[in-house]
Design an enzyme around this catalytic site. Sequence first.
Site, PDB file in Angstrom:
ATOM      1  N   GLU A 153     -78.789  23.894 -24.959  1.00  0.00           N
ATOM      2  CA  GLU A 153     -79.765  23.051 -24.962  1.00  0.00           C
ATOM      3  C   GLU A 153     -80.840  23.648 -24.708  1.00  0.00           C
ATOM      4  O   GLU A 153     -81.718  22.897 -24.159  1.00  0.00           O
ATOM      5  CB  GLU A 153     -79.412  21.595 -24.286  1.00  0.00           C
ATOM      6  N   GLU A 259     -68.497  19.112 -28.727  1.00  0.00           N
ATOM      7  CA  GLU A 259     -68.646  17.945 -27.949  1.00  0.00           C
ATOM      8  C   GLU A 259     -68.766  16.594 -28.657  1.00  0.00           C
ATOM      9  O   GLU A 259     -69.395  15.786 -28.635  1.00  0.00           O
ATOM     10  CB  GLU A 259     -69.788  17.780 -27.045  1.00  0.00           C
TER      11      GLU A 259
HETATM   12  C1  XIL Z   1     -71.928  15.345 -19.549  1.00  0.00           C
HETATM   13  C2  XIL Z   1     -70.514  15.206 -18.636  1.00  0.00           C
HETATM   14  O1  XIL Z   1     -69.849  14.680 -19.509  1.00  0.00           O
HETATM   15  C3  XIL Z   1     -71.052  13.905 -17.903  1.00  0.00           C
HETATM   16  O2  XIL Z   1     -69.778  13.916 -16.891  1.00  0.00           O
HETATM   17  C4  XIL Z   1     -72.243  14.412 -16.882  1.00  0.00           C
HETATM   18  O3  XIL Z   1     -72.304  13.412 -15.940  1.00  0.00           O
HETATM   19  C5  XIL Z   1     -73.514  14.820 -17.736  1.00  0.00           C
HETATM   20  O4  XIL Z   1     -73.177  15.775 -18.529  1.00  0.00           O
HETATM   21  N1  XIL Z   1     -74.277  17.586 -23.351  1.00  0.00           N
HETATM   22  C6  XIL Z   1     -73.657  18.669 -22.510  1.00  0.00           C
HETATM   23  C7  XIL Z   1     -72.689  18.402 -21.925  1.00  0.00           C
HETATM   24  O5  XIL Z   1     -73.742  19.827 -23.019  1.00  0.00           O
HETATM   25  O6  XIL Z   1     -72.624  18.903 -20.484  1.00  0.00           O
HETATM   26  C8  XIL Z   1     -72.965  16.801 -21.017  1.00  0.00           C
HETATM   27  O7  XIL Z   1     -71.800  16.506 -20.211  1.00  0.00           O
HETATM   28  C9  XIL Z   1     -73.026  15.959 -22.339  1.00  0.00           C
HETATM   29  C10 XIL Z   1     -74.420  16.194 -23.270  1.00  0.00           C
END
Ligand code: XIL
Length: 373
Positions: A153, A259
Amino acid sequence: MNCAMRCFLALILPASALLATDPTEPSLREAAGGRFDIGFGSELPTPARAALVAHHGNSLTTENSLKFHMLRPTEHEWKWDKADALIDFAVKGKLEIVGHTLVWCYQMPKWVTAKIASGELDKAAALRLQDEHIRTVLARHGDRIGTWDVVNEALADDGDYLRDDPWSTLCGEDYIIEAFRSARAAAPQARLLYNDFNLEAPAKRARLFRLLGRLEAEGLRPDGIGLQGHYSLTSPSVAGIEAAIEEIHAAGYPVHFTELDISVYKRAAGADLERREYRPDSDPGYAVLPDDLHEALAGRYADLFRLFVRQADKIERVTFWNVDDGTSWLNNWPLKGRPDHPLLFDRQQKPKPAFHAVLRELTGNAETSNESP
Ligand code: XIL
């Protein structure tokens, strides 16, 4: 079920009977048939979730346990226990591991952000710290983890180029370039990815290509691009996702859906952690998902997997962000405590209509069998 009851059942039933995952249920991994990997983002799973991951997946992404703030909560303390346990679990289960993430502007430890705010950390010191971090993590886990989200990101959603955060303000794009340099040096054989959300938006993709041009000029070409895939029921469009796959692949980069989840609530696509929302008490969300939304979710997953199957030669992996609805991070983002239902398995790890829709697309039975199970 209470503990005594579980122990009693464990004595009289085979282990698989205690788990929600039915071992005779078709496996997503087998249905994908090697066209792309099937993965889950997770912390160390409960036995029931572990069974589900083993049955349906061949890849596991470390959800939080390798993030900077988890590994190094204070300057002089490294905490490896959670990551080590998760990685042991994945190795034993013969899962390909994706290390998430070496560098991310969010979830930085407080001691680092405090040092930036106070001016104690200048650019050179920040880049040294980053290099030390990457080398330390890769020295410990580089031999067991084949794929890494090196930078997460970094690109802006609006504006010129990079996300506006303290790390990029201090270091500019150099932090991204140096992160890939450190990772490549410390793990020459690893598959190194750049990972982001909203790359389906052409303007953000243009920023991606600008960044990739800089990395290529330095001889630091990533081995693939991660599209996070935090989608809603309607956005982004399938055509928009397909354009992203095609353009990124045409530029020479394999695509990883890193994701994937589909929120059942209306919101902008993407996953900007800072964009928390206010929830009025009058809107408790859905404790139980209504049938029409089950259907809409199944339809949306079907559309996506039809696309993934069509574009399978360009896609290396599809990873779901979390195992089942009960562990989804969307239960706490963008609204804390609002139950979401974004995955293929419900809170008891039972397959939802969305699971069967995905299976039909993967097995090519979509036209012949459209009925809900
Ligand atoms: C999220 C996790 O799933 C949560 O448990 C944590 O509290 C916050 O981060 N994009 C990403 C991930 O790259 O690392 C994030 O994961 C969700 C959004």
